[in-house]
Scaffold this active site. Structure first.
Site, PDB file in Angstrom:
ATOM      1  N   ARG A  80      34.617  45.247  34.622  1.00  0.00           N
ATOM      2  CA  ARG A  80      34.217  44.675  35.918  1.00  0.00           C
ATOM      3  C   ARG A  80      33.086  45.472  36.557  1.00  0.00           C
ATOM      4  O   ARG A  80      33.237  46.074  37.627  1.00  0.00           O
ATOM      5  CB  ARG A  80      35.407  44.576  36.880  1.00  0.00           C
ATOM      6  CG  ARG A  80      36.527  43.706  36.376  1.00  0.00           C
ATOM      7  CD  ARG A  80      37.612  43.540  37.427  1.00  0.00           C
ATOM      8  NE  ARG A  80      38.731  42.739  36.925  1.00  0.00           N
ATOM      9  CZ  ARG A  80      39.810  42.438  37.623  1.00  0.00           C
ATOM     10  NH1 ARG A  80      39.928  42.858  38.873  1.00  0.00           N
ATOM     11  NH2 ARG A  80      40.779  41.709  37.090  1.00  0.00           N
ATOM     12  N   ASP A 105      44.150  49.237  41.902  1.00  0.00           N
ATOM     13  CA  ASP A 105      43.572  47.938  41.570  1.00  0.00           C
ATOM     14  C   ASP A 105      42.060  48.101  41.493  1.00  0.00           C
ATOM     15  O   ASP A 105      41.572  48.849  40.665  1.00  0.00           O
ATOM     16  CB  ASP A 105      43.994  46.887  42.612  1.00  0.00           C
ATOM     17  CG  ASP A 105      43.704  45.465  42.149  1.00  0.00           C
ATOM     18  OD1 ASP A 105      43.385  45.268  40.966  1.00  0.00           O
ATOM     19  OD2 ASP A 105      43.799  44.549  42.975  1.00  0.00           O
ATOM     20  N   ASP A 117      36.229  45.122  45.735  1.00  0.00           N
ATOM     21  CA  ASP A 117      36.354  43.676  45.580  1.00  0.00           C
ATOM     22  C   ASP A 117      35.513  43.005  46.656  1.00  0.00           C
ATOM     23  O   ASP A 117      35.565  43.396  47.830  1.00  0.00           O
ATOM     24  CB  ASP A 117      37.804  43.220  45.736  1.00  0.00           C
ATOM     25  CG  ASP A 117      38.644  43.470  44.483  1.00  0.00           C
ATOM     26  OD1 ASP A 117      38.140  44.098  43.535  1.00  0.00           O
ATOM     27  OD2 ASP A 117      39.810  43.036  44.473  1.00  0.00           O
TER      28      ASP A 117
END
Length: 351
Positions: A239, A182, A186
């Site tokens: 991202r 993933d 984050d």
């Protein structure tokens, strides 16, 4: 929600200890940043003056992790506590779950699964240039004052580093990220005062997400204050970061090279300053006014960036000036590729 000119900063599991900790030298205390008066930056502004600086391997963070806030004087990690060395999974998991300040030296490869919680007041630092955390990641749940340096994260089955649930004062510096299923990093659920610096995102897909959901405005608005500088986004796809709600997010002096999907995306009224970066071979350096995917528009200001064989950085609105919170030195964008290639990643902390 409308932009406001702000004068001041707005402000797991347990286990029994079995092995005594081996005391040794703590790390030095870290320098603190200055707080300055607030201003707003207009989209498309190019007024800032770059200052030349030499290659740095900081012993203390710059940016948001250095700001005095929330009862924390900068980010000092495990300074003042004992130093231990983890050479096995068992040792590593025990040490990161220890209460109190601790400097955890990682030696060799540590295999973990899932995301493992890290308690406050820790420094996790690799020994030499061969320290690896493989298979899993680090999780910050209402944690604070943690430094993660000089580690190669490989094959995380979820996120390599997850900063969540209102964690604050986290410094992620001089690491390498490879093959996370993933996200590499984050930063979500109301976390803030985080600096991500001098890391190598080596062909990662979802490199960095700030704000996990379009529906989480209540927790994230006014939070997610993050500084992202001198990172090498090397063939990584997207991202870098993608942001919802956070302001200001300061993205400066990073090297973007061959990023297939996009560089930076500001969405859901986030406020992002993209400054002094070098984009090379990036068709879509920035999204903002058009939103991204199913997320609505954000605000983004770009200034003093270099675009080589790249598209246009989409800008929109105004953003709170990072100098509201801290001072910093900006390297010229033309120097960024050589500086970042020489300094980003493991084995380059000067320690």
């Amino acid at each position: 929600m409308h932009s406001r000119n702000r004068k001041t900063a707005s402000f797991p599991k347990t286990s029994a200890r079995k092995r005594p900790l081996r005391p040794a030298r703590g790390l030095p205390a870290l320098a603190l940043a200055l707080l300055l008066g607030a201003t707003m930056v207009p989209a498309g502004s190019g007024s800032a003056t770059a200052q030349t600086s030499t290659l740095r391997a900081e012993t203390s963070p710059t940016g948001f992790a250095a700001v005095n806030a929330l009862g924390q004087n900068g980010t000092t990690g495990g300074a003042g506590g004992p130093t231990v060395t983890a050479t096995s999974t068992e040792q590593f998991l025990e040490y990161i779950d220890t209460t109190g300040p601790l400097v955890i030296q990682v030696q060799g490869t540590i295999d973990i699964t899932s995301k493992q919680g890290v308690r406050p007041n820790k420094t996790i630092v690799g020994v030499g240039s061969s320290a690896v955390i493989n298979g899993g990641g680090l999780d910050f749940y209402r944690s604070h004052n943690v430094i993660v340096r000089n580690i190669r994260f490989t094959n995380a089955e979820d996120d390599a580093v997850n900063v969540g649930q209102e964690s604050h004062h986290i410094w992620i510096d001089h690491n390498e990220f490879v093959g996370a299923v993933d996200g590499a990093i984050d930063i979500v659920r109301g976390s803030e005062y985080v600096t991500v610096s001098w890391n190598w995102f080596n062909k990662t897909d979802k490199s960095m997400l700030l704000g996990h959901s379009d529906s989480n405005s209540g927790q994230d608005t006014g939070k997610l204050k993050v500084s992202i500088h001198h990172n090498f986004f090397d063939g990584s796809r997207q991202r870098h970061p993608r942001v919802r709600f956070g302001e200001p997010v300061h993205v400066y002096n990073n090297y973007y090279k061959g990023n297939a999907i996009y560089g930076v995306a500001s969405t859901m009224n986030a406020g992002v300053l993209v400054e002094g970066n070098h984009f090379e071979g990036v068709e879509y350096p920035c999204y903002s006014a058009s939103g991204y995917d199913e997320s609505g528009p954000g605000r983004l200001v770009q200034r003093n960036n270099t675009f080589t064989g790249s598209g246009t950085c989409e800008t929109n609105g105004t953003v709170t000036e990072p100098r509201t919170y801290y001072s910093y030195t900006l390297d010229p964008a033309a120097d960024v590729p050589s500086l970042v290639r020489a300094g980003a990643g493991v084995g380059k902390t000067g320690g």
